[in-house]
Design a protein around this motif. Structure first.
Motif, PDB file in Angstrom:
ATOM      1  N   ILE A  17      36.799  74.782 131.466  1.00 31.30           N
ATOM      2  CA  ILE A  17      35.628  76.403 131.627  1.00 31.30           C
ATOM      3  C   ILE A  17      35.337  74.933 129.606  1.00 31.30           C
ATOM      4  CG2 ILE A  17      36.008  77.965 129.503  1.00 31.30           C
ATOM      5  CD1 ILE A  17      37.259  79.092 132.097  1.00 31.30           C
ATOM      6  N   SER A  18      36.379  73.940 129.126  1.00 30.07           N
ATOM      7  CA  SER A  18      36.529  73.694 127.678  1.00 30.07           C
ATOM      8  C   SER A  18      35.304  72.341 127.916  1.00 30.07           C
ATOM      9  CB  SER A  18      37.585  73.445 127.241  1.00 30.07           C
ATOM     10  OG  SER A  18      38.694  72.253 128.031  1.00 30.07           O
ATOM     11  N   GLN A  19      35.572  72.214 129.041  1.00 28.90           N
ATOM     12  CA  GLN A  19      34.688  70.643 129.628  1.00 28.90           C
ATOM     13  C   GLN A  19      33.322  70.627 129.930  1.00 28.90           C
ATOM     14  OE1 GLN A  19      35.506  66.802 129.836  1.00 28.90           O
ATOM     15  NE2 GLN A  19      36.714  68.170 127.996  1.00 28.90           N
ATOM     16  N   VAL A  20      32.971  72.610 130.700  1.00 35.29           N
ATOM     17  CA  VAL A  20      32.519  72.733 130.823  1.00 35.29           C
ATOM     18  C   VAL A  20      31.704  73.132 129.719  1.00 35.29           C
ATOM     19  CG1 VAL A  20      30.390  74.175 132.107  1.00 35.29           C
ATOM     20  CG2 VAL A  20      32.529  73.074 133.344  1.00 35.29           C
ATOM     21  N   LEU A  21      31.628  73.737 128.847  1.00 34.71           N
ATOM     22  CA  LEU A  21      31.610  73.872 127.496  1.00 34.71           C
ATOM     23  C   LEU A  21      30.568  72.780 126.631  1.00 34.71           C
ATOM     24  CD1 LEU A  21      33.609  77.166 125.830  1.00 34.71           C
ATOM     25  CD2 LEU A  21      30.944  77.113 127.505  1.00 34.71           C
ATOM     26  N   LEU A  22      31.548  72.008 126.177  1.00 30.15           N
ATOM     27  CA  LEU A  22      31.413  71.126 125.822  1.00 30.15           C
ATOM     28  C   LEU A  22      30.035  70.006 126.613  1.00 30.15           C
ATOM     29  CD1 LEU A  22      34.776  69.295 125.182  1.00 30.15           C
ATOM     30  CD2 LEU A  22      32.997  70.404 123.676  1.00 30.15           C
ATOM     31  N   ILE A  23      30.349  69.602 127.248  1.00 26.53           N
ATOM     32  CA  ILE A  23      28.924  69.291 128.500  1.00 26.53           C
ATOM     33  C   ILE A  23      27.553  70.728 128.073  1.00 26.53           C
ATOM     34  CG2 ILE A  23      28.095  68.676 131.287  1.00 26.53           C
ATOM     35  CD1 ILE A  23      30.556  68.233 131.878  1.00 26.53           C
ATOM     36  N   PHE A  24      27.648  71.241 128.426  1.00 29.27           N
ATOM     37  CA  PHE A  24      26.914  72.703 128.061  1.00 29.27           C
ATOM     38  C   PHE A  24      26.414  72.148 126.394  1.00 29.27           C
ATOM     39  CE2 PHE A  24      25.138  76.301 126.129  1.00 29.27           C
ATOM     40  CZ  PHE A  24      23.248  76.449 127.096  1.00 29.27           C
ATOM     41  N   ASN A  25      27.295  72.000 125.478  1.00 31.27           N
ATOM     42  CA  ASN A  25      27.603  71.357 124.717  1.00 31.27           C
ATOM     43  C   ASN A  25      26.187  70.525 123.979  1.00 31.27           C
ATOM     44  OD1 ASN A  25      27.181  72.800 121.563  1.00 31.27           O
ATOM     45  ND2 ASN A  25      28.044  70.009 121.003  1.00 31.27           N
ATOM     46  N   PHE A  26      26.793  69.193 125.264  1.00 32.98           N
ATOM     47  CA  PHE A  26      25.922  67.818 124.537  1.00 32.98           C
ATOM     48  C   PHE A  26      24.464  68.370 125.269  1.00 32.98           C
ATOM     49  CE2 PHE A  26      30.526  66.990 123.849  1.00 32.98           C
ATOM     50  CZ  PHE A  26      30.279  66.912 122.810  1.00 32.98           C
ATOM     51  N   VAL A  27      24.144  68.822 126.041  1.00 33.70           N
ATOM     52  CA  VAL A  27      23.232  68.839 127.275  1.00 33.70           C
ATOM     53  C   VAL A  27      22.221  69.373 126.572  1.00 33.70           C
ATOM     54  CG1 VAL A  27      22.198  69.995 128.964  1.00 33.70           C
ATOM     55  CG2 VAL A  27      23.842  68.425 129.327  1.00 33.70           C
ATOM     56  N   THR A  28      22.354  70.285 125.571  1.00 30.18           N
ATOM     57  CA  THR A  28      21.380  71.627 124.459  1.00 30.18           C
ATOM     58  C   THR A  28      20.995  70.697 123.753  1.00 30.18           C
ATOM     59  OG1 THR A  28      22.890  72.658 124.257  1.00 30.18           O
ATOM     60  CG2 THR A  28      21.980  73.378 125.671  1.00 30.18           C
ATOM     61  N   LEU A  29      22.547  69.481 123.202  1.00 31.44           N
ATOM     62  CA  LEU A  29      22.753  69.119 121.751  1.00 31.44           C
ATOM     63  C   LEU A  29      21.084  68.309 121.778  1.00 31.44           C
ATOM     64  CD1 LEU A  29      22.578  68.737 118.726  1.00 31.44           C
ATOM     65  CD2 LEU A  29      24.716  67.336 119.890  1.00 31.44           C
ATOM     66  N   LYS A  30      20.818  67.770 123.325  1.00 31.25           N
ATOM     67  CA  LYS A  30      19.778  66.288 123.470  1.00 31.25           C
ATOM     68  C   LYS A  30      18.807  66.576 123.939  1.00 31.25           C
ATOM     69  CE  LYS A  30      20.744  62.623 126.651  1.00 31.25           C
ATOM     70  NZ  LYS A  30      20.293  60.713 125.672  1.00 31.25           N
ATOM     71  N   TRP A  31      18.569  67.879 124.971  1.00 28.06           N
ATOM     72  CA  TRP A  31      17.432  68.600 124.944  1.00 28.06           C
ATOM     73  C   TRP A  31      16.919  69.489 124.953  1.00 28.06           C
ATOM     74  CZ3 TRP A  31      20.668  65.720 129.181  1.00 28.06           C
ATOM     75  CH2 TRP A  31      20.650  64.512 129.524  1.00 28.06           C
ATOM     76  N   LYS A  32      17.248  70.472 123.849  1.00 25.00           N
ATOM     77  CA  LYS A  32      17.022  71.854 124.222  1.00 25.00           C
ATOM     78  C   LYS A  32      17.860  72.140 122.569  1.00 25.00           C
ATOM     79  CE  LYS A  32      14.695  73.047 127.115  1.00 25.00           C
ATOM     80  NZ  LYS A  32      13.413  73.456 127.050  1.00 25.00           N
ATOM     81  N   PRO A  33      17.599  71.150 121.641  1.00 29.85           N
ATOM     82  CA  PRO A  33      18.903  71.447 120.084  1.00 29.85           C
ATOM     83  C   PRO A  33      18.056  73.254 119.542  1.00 29.85           C
ATOM     84  CG  PRO A  33      16.543  69.685 119.705  1.00 29.85           C
ATOM     85  CD  PRO A  33      16.611  70.573 121.354  1.00 29.85           C
ATOM     86  N   ALA A  34      17.385  73.898 119.945  1.00 29.89           N
ATOM     87  CA  ALA A  34      17.226  74.861 119.310  1.00 29.89           C
ATOM     88  C   ALA A  34      18.479  76.419 120.312  1.00 29.89           C
ATOM     89  CB  ALA A  34      16.060  75.919 119.431  1.00 29.89           C
ATOM     90  N   ILE A  35      18.795  75.393 121.378  1.00 27.26           N
ATOM     91  CA  ILE A  35      19.846  76.652 122.336  1.00 27.26           C
ATOM     92  C   ILE A  35      21.098  76.151 121.330  1.00 27.26           C
ATOM     93  CG2 ILE A  35      20.909  76.623 124.463  1.00 27.26           C
ATOM     94  CD1 ILE A  35      17.764  76.397 125.506  1.00 27.26           C
ATOM     95  N   GLN A  36      21.183  75.017 121.475  1.00 28.42           N
ATOM     96  CA  GLN A  36      22.396  74.561 121.160  1.00 28.42           C
ATOM     97  C   GLN A  36      22.757  74.960 119.669  1.00 28.42           C
ATOM     98  OE1 GLN A  36      23.725  72.268 117.981  1.00 28.42           O
ATOM     99  NE2 GLN A  36      25.905  72.329 119.060  1.00 28.42           N
ATOM    100  N   GLN A  37      21.422  75.160 118.753  1.00 31.88           N
ATOM    101  CA  GLN A  37      21.884  75.220 117.586  1.00 31.88           C
ATOM    102  C   GLN A  37      22.112  76.955 117.162  1.00 31.88           C
ATOM    103  OE1 GLN A  37      21.739  74.677 114.013  1.00 31.88           O
ATOM    104  NE2 GLN A  37      21.495  72.513 114.603  1.00 31.88           N
ATOM    105  N   LYS A  38      21.933  78.059 118.390  1.00 30.12           N
ATOM    106  CA  LYS A  38      22.411  79.209 118.399  1.00 30.12           C
ATOM    107  C   LYS A  38      23.826  79.577 119.301  1.00 30.12           C
ATOM    108  CE  LYS A  38      19.799  83.244 120.843  1.00 30.12           C
ATOM    109  NZ  LYS A  38      18.950  84.506 120.778  1.00 30.12           N
ATOM    110  N   TYR A  39      23.878  78.684 120.266  1.00 28.10           N
ATOM    111  CA  TYR A  39      25.399  78.784 120.753  1.00 28.10           C
ATOM    112  C   TYR A  39      26.031  78.085 120.749  1.00 28.10           C
ATOM    113  CZ  TYR A  39      21.999  82.299 123.202  1.00 28.10           C
ATOM    114  OH  TYR A  39      21.721  83.506 123.313  1.00 28.10           O
ATOM    115  N   GLY A  40      26.120  76.527 119.872  1.00 34.77           N
ATOM    116  CA  GLY A  40      26.728  75.443 119.430  1.00 34.77           C
ATOM    117  C   GLY A  40      28.002  76.055 119.292  1.00 34.77           C
ATOM    118  N   TRP A  41      28.393  76.696 118.474  1.00 31.49           N
ATOM    119  CA  TRP A  41      29.879  77.789 117.798  1.00 31.49           C
ATOM    120  C   TRP A  41      30.286  78.253 118.584  1.00 31.49           C
ATOM    121  CZ3 TRP A  41      31.245  82.642 118.514  1.00 31.49           C
ATOM    122  CH2 TRP A  41      29.794  82.936 119.160  1.00 31.49           C
TER     123      TRP A  41
END
Length: 153
Positions: A17-41
């Motif tokens: 789960i931690s790996q999947v969350l990190l992958i989600f975080n980096f995918v959103t940071l790269k392609w959807k930064p607004a989502i990462q800003q909202k959920y990266g925490w």
């Protein structure tokens, strides 16, 4: 499944789960930064879960390496929360080595502290984690452009 067998399963689930969350975080940071800003925490918030699981594993006298993985993840997540969210510090560009060094060391050690024990839990889990970790690392590196300058203070 007996109670004693649930702990390796919980450890494995948290690692994945931690790996999947990190992958989600980096995918959103790269392609959807607004989502990462909202959920990266959420990535750092999983440190609270790691803390609780570490205590649970310790109380149930599980192997020390399980506890170590949860402890390192908790410390990394707390440190990351402080420098990235609670009191944001610009430490990536320019690189501030007094923050970058401990952050990266804690991050890598926490990742490997989950990966290595998975060999003993189940080699198939070790391989799956290796794949997830490789994806996570490639995405992580791709989201951080080369710093423009390096400073020691």
């Amino acid at each position: 499944m007996s109670d004693s067998n649930i702990f390796p399963l919980v450890f494995t689930a948290f690692a994945f789960i931690s790996q999947v969350l990190l992958i989600f975080n980096f995918v959103t940071l790269k392609w959807k930064p607004a989502i990462q800003q909202k959920y990266g925490w959420i990535v750092y918030a999983t440190g609270l879960i790691a803390l609780l699981l570490g205590i649970l594993f310790w109380l149930n006298k599980q192997a020390w390496y399980f506890e170590l993985a949860f402890a390192l993840f908790t410390i990394w997540a707390l440190f990351g929360y402080i420098i990235d969210i609670l009191r944001p510090v610009n430490w990536r560009d320019p690189i501030r080595w007094q923050i970058f060094g401990p952050y990266v060391i804690l991050y890598i050690f926490s990742q490997f502290a989950f990966w290595i024990p998975l060999w003993f839990v189940g080699r198939e889990y070790w391989i799956i984690y290796a794949v997830l970790y490789t994806i996570n690392t490639a995405l992580n590196i791709s989201t951080h452009p080369r710093p423009k300058k390096i400073t020691s203070h």
